[in-house]
Write an enzyme that holds these catalytic residues in place. Structure first.
Site, PDB file in Angstrom:
ATOM      1  N   GLY A  78       0.858  -1.197   0.000  1.00 15.98           N
ATOM      2  CA  GLY A  78       0.000   0.000   0.000  1.00 15.98           C
ATOM      3  C   GLY A  78       0.880   1.229   0.000  1.00 15.98           C
ATOM      4  N   ARG A  79       0.318   2.317   0.510  1.00 18.45           N
ATOM      5  CA  ARG A  79       1.062   3.580   0.512  1.00 18.45           C
ATOM      6  C   ARG A  79       2.339   3.457   1.331  1.00 18.45           C
ATOM      7  NH1 ARG A  79      -4.808   5.780   1.613  1.00 18.45           N
ATOM      8  NH2 ARG A  79      -4.611   3.878   2.821  1.00 18.45           N
ATOM      9  N   ILE A  80       2.209   2.863   2.529  1.00 19.35           N
ATOM     10  CA  ILE A  80       3.388   2.778   3.403  1.00 19.35           C
ATOM     11  C   ILE A  80       4.406   1.794   2.825  1.00 19.35           C
ATOM     12  CG2 ILE A  80       4.213   2.217   5.726  1.00 19.35           C
ATOM     13  CD1 ILE A  80       1.327   2.978   6.722  1.00 19.35           C
ATOM     14  N   GLU A 111      -1.126  -6.280  22.663  1.00 25.07           N
ATOM     15  CA  GLU A 111      -0.662  -4.976  23.171  1.00 25.07           C
ATOM     16  C   GLU A 111      -1.567  -4.456  24.286  1.00 25.07           C
ATOM     17  OE1 GLU A 111      -0.218  -2.099  20.001  1.00 25.07           O
ATOM     18  OE2 GLU A 111       0.758  -3.577  18.751  1.00 25.07           O
ATOM     19  N   ARG A 151      -2.088  -8.072  -2.591  1.00 19.48           N
ATOM     20  CA  ARG A 151      -3.271  -8.714  -3.172  1.00 19.48           C
ATOM     21  C   ARG A 151      -3.370  -8.409  -4.657  1.00 19.48           C
ATOM     22  NH1 ARG A 151      -7.799  -6.628   0.726  1.00 19.48           N
ATOM     23  NH2 ARG A 151      -6.275  -4.973   0.549  1.00 19.48           N
ATOM     24  N   ALA A 187       2.820  -3.344  11.052  1.00 21.26           N
ATOM     25  CA  ALA A 187       1.399  -3.330  10.684  1.00 21.26           C
ATOM     26  C   ALA A 187       0.529  -3.597  11.915  1.00 21.26           C
ATOM     27  CB  ALA A 187       1.162  -4.335   9.582  1.00 21.26           C
ATOM     28  N   ARG A 188       0.219  -4.861  12.177  1.00 23.04           N
ATOM     29  CA  ARG A 188      -0.527  -5.237  13.375  1.00 23.04           C
ATOM     30  C   ARG A 188       0.062  -6.549  13.880  1.00 23.04           C
ATOM     31  NH1 ARG A 188      -1.939  -0.785  13.470  1.00 23.04           N
ATOM     32  NH2 ARG A 188      -4.025   0.130  13.501  1.00 23.04           N
ATOM     33  N   HIS A 246       4.680   0.374  19.517  1.00 27.37           N
ATOM     34  CA  HIS A 246       3.717   0.905  18.532  1.00 27.37           C
ATOM     35  C   HIS A 246       3.952   2.406  18.282  1.00 27.37           C
ATOM     36  CE1 HIS A 246      -0.462  -0.189  16.724  1.00 27.37           C
ATOM     37  NE2 HIS A 246       0.104   0.790  16.018  1.00 27.37           N
ATOM     38  N   GLY A 296       5.160   3.712  15.214  1.00 28.51           N
ATOM     39  CA  GLY A 296       5.366   3.947  13.786  1.00 28.51           C
ATOM     40  C   GLY A 296       5.062   5.366  13.324  1.00 28.51           C
TER      41      GLY A 296
HETATM   42  C1  GLV Z   1      -1.432   2.844  13.866  1.00 27.32           C
HETATM   43  O1  GLV Z   1      -1.180   1.709  14.113  1.00 27.32           O
HETATM   44  C2  GLV Z   1      -2.247   3.196  12.762  1.00 27.32           C
HETATM   45  O2  GLV Z   1      -2.961   2.338  12.244  1.00 27.32           O
HETATM   46  O3  GLV Z   1      -2.229   4.375  12.382  1.00 27.32           O
HETATM   47  C1  GLV Z   2      -2.043   1.602   4.688  1.00 28.01           C
HETATM   48  O1  GLV Z   2      -3.084   2.220   4.713  1.00 28.01           O
HETATM   49  C2  GLV Z   2      -1.019   2.011   3.786  1.00 28.01           C
HETATM   50  O2  GLV Z   2      -1.152   3.150   3.372  1.00 28.01           O
HETATM   51  O3  GLV Z   2      -0.093   1.240   3.487  1.00 28.01           O
END
Ligand code: GLV
Ligand code: GLV
Length: 328
Positions: A156-158, A269, A179, A239-240, A287, A289
């Protein structure tokens, strides 16, 4: 009368003051944890809520919140929200994508490098007073980043922002899984190879997980997947927590089946699996990020704009459930 809203966790005091000028705010500025029951009580007569990823918005909670119109997560991930249940009740849900992309990518890259170069382990060694001369040339040597193969799962974006850092900044090769495949021009710009998740795990020197959390990816990375990785490889998760089977990861790290891992997120967490805490070849952060000052402020401000838009009858900028407008 001003609308009643809930702010479930501490935010920047000057930003809270801005909110208090236009809303009646029930806030948790003391930042003592609210249990699910307390959250439910606090939200019971609220029209809007500004929430953290730790607040669970499920059907049982919504049952108790007849006035609720807006659920604004101050996070990009929204696996804490039962979006379908909100949509059914005409409640608009928003998140905070985009504003945190580069900051979170910085942090993902930082963690990957820290795992590869054993940053936490070497700092603990120094702080423990263990640094002595002669210092062996082969002591605590790690893996290179430059020229290595970066594996991104979740493009994705990140994920793309992490990939740009690796490819353009560090001369890394990129293999990714998502995906759906990236558009050809983006793929070309990153000289990216698309593969299955197994391809990425097998080929990458450094694997970074950046995929949105859903039930489908619960324990996506377990013993079988870890066994595909190179024994010299690192695994980073921003991520999670639920994406990794933490006991399988602990097994792999204890047996040195992979070299190191870096985690910013955990399944329970803020509880941490004690087996992970005991490992030296791990970098662990709570957490963090998106936690730059500028980005956390931008996330709050985006969430406020979303809330204001919903109450003013406009579509919020970063809407999660557009169906809610169709169904009303
Ligand atoms: C943090 O975990 C977020 O989803 O922004
Ligand atoms: C999640 O929303 C991303 O931007 O990767």
């Amino acid at each position: 009368v001003p609308r009643r809203i809930v702010v479930s966790c501490r935010i920047f005091p000057d930003l809270l003051q801005q909110l208090q000028q236009r809303y009646t705010v029930v806030d948790n500025q003391a930042n003592a944890p609210w249990s699910q029951d307390v959250l439910r009580t606090r939200m019971s007569d609220a029209e809007g809520a500004l929430l953290s990823p730790y607040d669970r918005v499920d059907a049982a909670l919504l049952e108790n919140c007849p006035a609720l119109k807006a659920v604004c997560n101050i996070a990009v991930g929204y696996n804490n929200i039962d979006v379908a249940a909100c949509t059914q009740r005409g409640i608009v849900c928003t998140n905070t994508p985009d504003v945190l992309t580069e900051t979170t990518a910085d942090f993902g890259f930082l963690l990957m490098m820290a795992a590869a170069r054993r940053l936490s382990e070497t700092e603990r060694f120094l702080r423990a007073g263990k640094w002595q001369l002669p210092f062996p040339l082969d002591a605590m040597t790690g893996a290179d980043i430059h020229g290595a193969t970066l594996g991104v799962i979740g493009m994705g974006r990140i994920g793309q922002a992490i990939a740009r850092r690796g490819v353009h900044g560090f001369g890394m090769q990129l293999v990714y899984h998502n995906r759906s495949r990236l558009e050809a021009d983006i793929e070309k710009g990153l000289q990216a190879r698309y593969g299955t998740m197994e391809d990425v795990l097998r080929q990458a020197d450094h694997v970074v997980l950046v995929l949105p959390y859903t039930k489908d990816v619960y324990h996506l990375i377990g013993a079988r997947e870890l066994a595909l990785m190179k024994p010299t490889a690192t695994l980073t998760n921003v991520a999670r927590g639920g994406i990794i089977d933490e006991n399988a990861l602990a097994d792999a790290l204890e047996a040195h089946r992979i070299a190191a891992a870096a985690l910013d997120v955990y399944e329970g967490e803020p509880q941490i699996n004690p087996r992970l805490l005991a490992l030296s070849n791990m970098v662990m952060t709570p957490h963090m990020g998106s936690a730059s000052n500028a980005t956390r402020r931008a996330m709050c401000q985006l969430a406020f704009r979303n809330l204001d838009a919903i109450f003013n009858g406009h579509r919020p900028e970063t809407l999660i459930n557009p169906e809610v407008y169709g169904s009303r």
